[in-house]
Design a protein around this motif. Structure first.
Motif, PDB file in Angstrom:
ATOM      1  N   LEU A   1       0.865  -1.184   0.000  1.00 49.64           N
ATOM      2  CA  LEU A   1       0.000   0.000   0.000  1.00 49.64           C
ATOM      3  C   LEU A   1       0.893   1.222   0.000  1.00 49.64           C
ATOM      4  O   LEU A   1       1.639   1.462   0.961  1.00 49.64           O
ATOM      5  CB  LEU A   1      -0.921  -0.047   1.214  1.00 49.64           C
ATOM      6  N   THR A   2       0.837   1.966  -1.073  1.00 45.70           N
ATOM      7  CA  THR A   2       1.751   3.094  -1.254  1.00 45.70           C
ATOM      8  C   THR A   2       1.121   4.125  -2.192  1.00 45.70           C
ATOM      9  O   THR A   2       0.417   3.743  -3.138  1.00 45.70           O
ATOM     10  CB  THR A   2       3.106   2.617  -1.826  1.00 45.70           C
ATOM     11  N   PRO A   3       1.379   5.416  -1.948  1.00 47.78           N
ATOM     12  CA  PRO A   3       0.843   6.432  -2.858  1.00 47.78           C
ATOM     13  C   PRO A   3       1.342   6.246  -4.289  1.00 47.78           C
ATOM     14  O   PRO A   3       0.759   6.780  -5.235  1.00 47.78           O
ATOM     15  CB  PRO A   3       1.365   7.756  -2.281  1.00 47.78           C
TER      16      PRO A   3
ATOM     17  N   LEU B   1       0.384  -5.217   2.557  1.00 46.48           N
ATOM     18  CA  LEU B   1       1.519  -4.737   3.356  1.00 46.48           C
ATOM     19  C   LEU B   1       1.312  -3.262   3.656  1.00 46.48           C
ATOM     20  O   LEU B   1       1.203  -2.437   2.737  1.00 46.48           O
ATOM     21  CB  LEU B   1       2.834  -4.905   2.585  1.00 46.48           C
ATOM     22  N   SER B   2       1.246  -2.943   4.936  1.00 53.99           N
ATOM     23  CA  SER B   2       1.088  -1.561   5.368  1.00 53.99           C
ATOM     24  C   SER B   2       2.436  -1.046   5.867  1.00 53.99           C
ATOM     25  O   SER B   2       3.196  -1.789   6.481  1.00 53.99           O
ATOM     26  CB  SER B   2       0.056  -1.518   6.496  1.00 53.99           C
ATOM     27  N   ALA B   3       2.704   0.232   5.612  1.00 51.71           N
ATOM     28  CA  ALA B   3       3.916   0.855   6.169  1.00 51.71           C
ATOM     29  C   ALA B   3       3.507   2.104   6.941  1.00 51.71           C
ATOM     30  O   ALA B   3       2.355   2.556   6.863  1.00 51.71           O
ATOM     31  CB  ALA B   3       4.900   1.201   5.069  1.00 51.71           C
ATOM     32  N   ARG B   4       4.450   2.635   7.678  1.00 51.85           N
ATOM     33  CA  ARG B   4       4.242   3.919   8.363  1.00 51.85           C
ATOM     34  C   ARG B   4       5.486   4.763   8.103  1.00 51.85           C
ATOM     35  O   ARG B   4       6.254   4.470   7.215  1.00 51.85           O
ATOM     36  CB  ARG B   4       4.084   3.712   9.875  1.00 51.85           C
ATOM     37  N   PHE B   5       5.669   5.780   8.892  1.00 46.76           N
ATOM     38  CA  PHE B   5       6.874   6.607   8.833  1.00 46.76           C
ATOM     39  C   PHE B   5       7.091   7.137   7.409  1.00 46.76           C
ATOM     40  O   PHE B   5       6.177   7.605   6.769  1.00 46.76           O
ATOM     41  CB  PHE B   5       8.104   5.816   9.313  1.00 46.76           C
ATOM     42  N   GLU B   6       8.317   6.966   6.917  1.00 43.16           N
ATOM     43  CA  GLU B   6       8.654   7.458   5.574  1.00 43.16           C
ATOM     44  C   GLU B   6       8.239   6.457   4.499  1.00 43.16           C
ATOM     45  O   GLU B   6       8.299   6.748   3.308  1.00 43.16           O
ATOM     46  CB  GLU B   6      10.165   7.730   5.512  1.00 43.16           C
ATOM     47  N   GLY B   7       7.852   5.265   4.909  1.00 42.38           N
ATOM     48  CA  GLY B   7       7.378   4.275   3.944  1.00 42.38           C
ATOM     49  C   GLY B   7       8.263   3.045   3.870  1.00 42.38           C
ATOM     50  O   GLY B   7       9.024   2.747   4.803  1.00 42.38           O
ATOM     51  N   PHE B   8       8.150   2.302   2.757  1.00 42.01           N
ATOM     52  CA  PHE B   8       8.867   1.046   2.560  1.00 42.01           C
ATOM     53  C   PHE B   8      10.287   1.283   2.073  1.00 42.01           C
ATOM     54  O   PHE B   8      10.514   2.195   1.256  1.00 42.01           O
ATOM     55  CB  PHE B   8       8.192   0.212   1.469  1.00 42.01           C
TER      56      PHE B   8
ATOM     57  N   ALA C   1       1.172  -3.064  -6.238  1.00 40.90           N
ATOM     58  CA  ALA C   1       1.168  -1.897  -5.345  1.00 40.90           C
ATOM     59  C   ALA C   1      -0.091  -1.102  -5.636  1.00 40.90           C
ATOM     60  O   ALA C   1      -0.435  -0.876  -6.804  1.00 40.90           O
ATOM     61  CB  ALA C   1       2.409  -1.042  -5.575  1.00 40.90           C
ATOM     62  N   ILE C   2      -0.790  -0.693  -4.590  1.00 43.54           N
ATOM     63  CA  ILE C   2      -2.058   0.024  -4.757  1.00 43.54           C
ATOM     64  C   ILE C   2      -2.038   1.303  -3.932  1.00 43.54           C
ATOM     65  O   ILE C   2      -1.572   1.335  -2.791  1.00 43.54           O
ATOM     66  CB  ILE C   2      -3.256  -0.880  -4.347  1.00 43.54           C
ATOM     67  N   SER C   3      -2.577   2.363  -4.542  1.00 36.51           N
ATOM     68  CA  SER C   3      -2.767   3.642  -3.868  1.00 36.51           C
ATOM     69  C   SER C   3      -4.265   3.881  -3.715  1.00 36.51           C
ATOM     70  O   SER C   3      -5.029   3.593  -4.638  1.00 36.51           O
ATOM     71  CB  SER C   3      -2.160   4.766  -4.709  1.00 36.51           C
ATOM     72  N   VAL C   4      -4.688   4.434  -2.572  1.00 33.99           N
ATOM     73  CA  VAL C   4      -6.106   4.750  -2.415  1.00 33.99           C
ATOM     74  C   VAL C   4      -6.422   6.171  -2.866  1.00 33.99           C
ATOM     75  O   VAL C   4      -7.572   6.603  -2.780  1.00 33.99           O
ATOM     76  CB  VAL C   4      -6.611   4.531  -0.971  1.00 33.99           C
TER      77      VAL C   4
ATOM     78  N   TYR D   1      -2.970  11.442  -2.514  1.00 32.98           N
ATOM     79  CA  TYR D   1      -2.704  12.221  -1.307  1.00 32.98           C
ATOM     80  C   TYR D   1      -1.931  11.306  -0.368  1.00 32.98           C
ATOM     81  O   TYR D   1      -1.917  10.091  -0.553  1.00 32.98           O
ATOM     82  CB  TYR D   1      -4.006  12.695  -0.639  1.00 32.98           C
ATOM     83  N   VAL D   2      -1.289  11.880   0.636  1.00 32.71           N
ATOM     84  CA  VAL D   2      -0.450  11.079   1.527  1.00 32.71           C
ATOM     85  C   VAL D   2      -1.112  10.932   2.892  1.00 32.71           C
ATOM     86  O   VAL D   2      -1.445  11.928   3.539  1.00 32.71           O
ATOM     87  CB  VAL D   2       0.952  11.707   1.692  1.00 32.71           C
ATOM     88  N   LEU D   3      -1.312   9.695   3.298  1.00 30.93           N
ATOM     89  CA  LEU D   3      -1.793   9.376   4.646  1.00 30.93           C
ATOM     90  C   LEU D   3      -0.590   9.037   5.518  1.00 30.93           C
ATOM     91  O   LEU D   3       0.510   8.825   5.016  1.00 30.93           O
ATOM     92  CB  LEU D   3      -2.746   8.186   4.571  1.00 30.93           C
ATOM     93  N   SER D   4      -0.818   8.929   6.820  1.00 30.10           N
ATOM     94  CA  SER D   4       0.290   8.673   7.738  1.00 30.10           C
ATOM     95  C   SER D   4       0.658   7.204   7.828  1.00 30.10           C
ATOM     96  O   SER D   4       1.674   6.847   8.408  1.00 30.10           O
ATOM     97  CB  SER D   4      -0.070   9.161   9.142  1.00 30.10           C
ATOM     98  N   ASN D   5      -0.203   6.350   7.295  1.00 27.88           N
ATOM     99  CA  ASN D   5       0.061   4.914   7.410  1.00 27.88           C
ATOM    100  C   ASN D   5      -0.726   4.168   6.337  1.00 27.88           C
ATOM    101  O   ASN D   5      -1.622   4.733   5.710  1.00 27.88           O
ATOM    102  CB  ASN D   5      -0.348   4.405   8.791  1.00 27.88           C
ATOM    103  N   GLY D   6      -0.376   2.887   6.182  1.00 29.52           N
ATOM    104  CA  GLY D   6      -1.075   2.064   5.191  1.00 29.52           C
ATOM    105  C   GLY D   6      -2.282   1.347   5.773  1.00 29.52           C
ATOM    106  O   GLY D   6      -2.902   0.535   5.088  1.00 29.52           O
ATOM    107  N   ASP D   7      -2.610   1.623   7.028  1.00 28.17           N
ATOM    108  CA  ASP D   7      -3.714   0.902   7.653  1.00 28.17           C
ATOM    109  C   ASP D   7      -5.065   1.447   7.224  1.00 28.17           C
ATOM    110  O   ASP D   7      -6.007   0.672   7.054  1.00 28.17           O
ATOM    111  CB  ASP D   7      -3.539   0.913   9.173  1.00 28.17           C
ATOM    112  N   LEU D   8      -5.155   2.757   7.046  1.00 24.37           N
ATOM    113  CA  LEU D   8      -6.411   3.283   6.515  1.00 24.37           C
ATOM    114  C   LEU D   8      -6.635   2.748   5.096  1.00 24.37           C
ATOM    115  O   LEU D   8      -7.723   2.243   4.805  1.00 24.37           O
ATOM    116  CB  LEU D   8      -6.418   4.813   6.569  1.00 24.37           C
ATOM    117  N   PRO D   9      -5.641   2.776   4.204  1.00 25.32           N
ATOM    118  CA  PRO D   9      -5.827   2.139   2.894  1.00 25.32           C
ATOM    119  C   PRO D   9      -6.186   0.650   3.007  1.00 25.32           C
ATOM    120  O   PRO D   9      -7.053   0.160   2.274  1.00 25.32           O
ATOM    121  CB  PRO D   9      -4.467   2.329   2.209  1.00 25.32           C
ATOM    122  N   ALA D  10      -5.555  -0.079   3.925  1.00 30.82           N
ATOM    123  CA  ALA D  10      -5.877  -1.509   4.081  1.00 30.82           C
ATOM    124  C   ALA D  10      -7.330  -1.670   4.493  1.00 30.82           C
ATOM    125  O   ALA D  10      -8.037  -2.570   4.015  1.00 30.82           O
ATOM    126  CB  ALA D  10      -4.958  -2.149   5.118  1.00 30.82           C
TER     127      ALA D  10
END
Ligand SMILES: C[S@@+](CC[C@H](N)C(=O)[O-])C[C@H]1O[C@@H](n2cnc3c(N)ncnc32)[C@H](O)[C@@H]1O
Length: 213
Positions: A85-87, A109-116, A128-131, A134-143
């Motif tokens: 999950l990435t922008p 796969l969810s990431a946080r911080f600066e990403g993968f 790889a999928i973007s929701v 825009y940039v969220l703080s984590n991949g959990d909202l996209p998941a």
């Protein structure tokens, strides 16, 4: 289908799993498994991230940590698509949701911080999928967006028929759904279209088709 999510915050999914449609299909059409990267990290003290090579702000999710998590769950062979999950991923659309709902097993796969670490996206993930752009703080909202949108496509998730005539559905030729109204029929002079009160199902059907945009 089975949906496996690799995350740092498995507890964050509790609310969604108690809500319909996810709650309706859990334990039946949907098996959800949540894996915490910290449980299988090969590093000490639950470390999962590190400073970026080349310098700069933020921490990066380590490739060895994600590899260890996937190996602990699947051995060397994940059973289906492994989606980062990435922008930078392909955009999530209803067509992608329908595609995912057909899969017997999906890994997110969810990431946080600066990403993968980019090697996760290149070598461990198969997609790889973007929701959204825009940039969220984590991949959990996209998941969770994927979990909810896929769950409602599974048998038994929705009241019969309510998932057929929705925005973006084939039934509406990919268009946006017609408007809905309920009681009162007149509120502050804002009236419901007369056709909906007519009881003439032919006219109502024609009006609804006309209102699909
Ligand atoms: C703060 S973001 C990282 C942003 C990254 N540094 C960039 O500029 O593209 C942290 C994580 O949130 C997730 N994320 C953020 N926005 C997302 C989006 N639009 N779609 C999917 N995942 C997203 C990804 O897992 C990402 O690695």
């Amino acid at each position: 289908m089975r949906l496996d999510v690799f995350t740092l915050v498995p507890h964050a999914y509790a609310w969604l799993t108690e809500q319909r449609p996810v709650a309706s299909v859990l334990g039946g059409e949907l098996e959800l498994r949540l894996f915490n990267y910290r449980d299988t990290t090969p590093l000490r003290a639950g470390q999962v991230d590190d400073e970026p090579y080349g310098g700069g702000a933020g921490m990066v999710l380590r490739v060895d940590v994600v590899a260890a998590a996937l190996e602990a769950a699947y051995g060397s062979d994940p059973p289906g698509p492994v989606i980062a999950l990435t922008p930078k991923g392909r955009p999530l659309t209803q067509a992608v949701v329908e595609e995912l709902a057909e899969e017997p097993c999906i890994t997110l796969l969810s990431a946080r911080f600066e990403g993968f670490d980019e090697r996760i996206v290149e070598h461990l993930a198969t997609d790889a999928i973007s929701v959204g752009p825009y940039v969220l703080s984590n991949g959990d909202l996209p998941a969770m967006v994927i979990l909810d949108s896929v769950a409602r496509r599974l048998p038994g998730a929705l009241a019969e028929g309510s998932g057929e005539l929705e925005s973006f559905s084939a039934e509406l030729e990919g268009g946006l759904e017609y408007p809905h109204y309920t009681r009162p029929s007149d509120f502050r002079g804002w009236t419901v279209p007369e056709v909906l009160l007519s009881g003439d199902h032919g006219r109502i059907e024609a009006w609804r088709r006309e209102m699909v945009t």
